[in-house]
Design an enzyme around this catalytic site. Structure first.
Site, mmCIF file in Angstrom:
data_model
loop_
_atom_site.group_PDB
_atom_site.id
_atom_site.type_symbol
_atom_site.label_atom_id
_atom_site.label_comp_id
_atom_site.label_asym_id
_atom_site.label_seq_id
_atom_site.Cartn_x
_atom_site.Cartn_y
_atom_site.Cartn_z
ATOM 1 C CB SER A 51 46.579 15.400 40.309
ATOM 2 O OG SER A 51 45.904 14.823 41.411
ATOM 3 C CG ASP A 52 51.756 14.656 44.802
ATOM 4 O OD1 ASP A 52 52.597 14.112 44.057
ATOM 5 O OD2 ASP A 52 51.798 14.562 46.045
ATOM 6 C CB THR A 53 47.959 10.458 45.137
ATOM 7 O OG1 THR A 53 46.947 10.975 44.280
ATOM 8 C CG2 THR A 53 47.304 9.527 46.154
ATOM 9 N N GLY B 120 45.902 15.962 45.979
ATOM 10 C CA GLY B 120 45.776 17.369 45.641
ATOM 11 C C GLY B 120 45.488 17.542 44.159
#
Length: 210
Positions: free
Chosen positions: A84-86, A121
């Site tokens: 995950s990525d923010t 994501g």
């Protein structure tokens, strides 16, 4: 590897927030930090950034697990690596993690008294008994509105240390919440992991805590 009816979830992150959130699925999880390259071209759109980096993190963790030996039998067991990525976006500009306190001050100053977007994501990389399935990648977009902040408030918040390892220089689950007037969208995505979206993605492969 921890298993649940032949299944293992692998979280490609050392973030305590993501560990807490993936725990809401009530499925056994092991944590394996990803050391993926997070550099991206400047012309990439926010959605592409978070989806690509989520998948890149998942793949980097899968590679490291394969190198160490995953300890599972691919013929009878399955696993899913979750990445995950923010990022925070204001005026079309992407804000990552601040490099120093001055950078954190600049970011927070640009957010105060207005609305910005948070893109998160999530990527699911199946393996073992699920390896015939292609990776699943998605993202969410939430709107966060900050109240006006004085310079003294911004510096005082920075001195707590909380902003220094967070995209946009604030933590919605910490003292950063004191400055948030409103969130439109997925609160958990703003924290760092879209739990509802992840649950739906895993459900397509028959993975569920219920």
């Amino acid at each position: 590897m921890v298993q649940h009816n032949g299944l293992a979830l692998v979280l490609a992150s050392s973030s305590p927030r993501r560990q807490e959130l993936i725990g809401l699925l009530q499925l056994p999880v092991i944590v394996r930090a990803s050391h993926a390259d997070e550099s991206v071209p400047e012309d990439w759109e926010p959605a592409k950034i978070v989806e690509e980096l989520s998948l890149r993190k998942a793949r980097a963790t899968e590679e490291s697990l394969a190198a160490d030996g995953m300890g599972v039998d691919p013929a009878s067991e399955s696993w899913v690596v979750v990445g995950s990525d923010t990022i925070v976006v204001v005026d079309g500009k992407v804000l990552g993690k601040p490099v120093d306190e001055e950078d954190a001050f600049r970011m927070l100053s640009s957010l105060q008294g207005r609305r910005h977007e948070v893109y998160t994501g999530v990527a699911c990389l199946p393996g073992g008994g699920l390896k015939d399935n292609p990776p699943a990648v998605s993202h969410t977009v939430s709107q966060v509105t900050f109240s006006p902040m004085t310079e003294e408030e911004i510096w005082s918040y920075i001195r707590t240390g909380e902003p220094m390892d967070k995209a946009g220089a604030y933590g919605v689950q910490g003292m950063g919440a004191l400055f948030i007037e409103k969130i439109a969208g997925d609160f958990f995505s703003v924290m760092g992991l879209p739990v509802n979206r992840l649950y739906q993605m895993l459900g397509k492969w028959g993975i569920s805590p219920f």
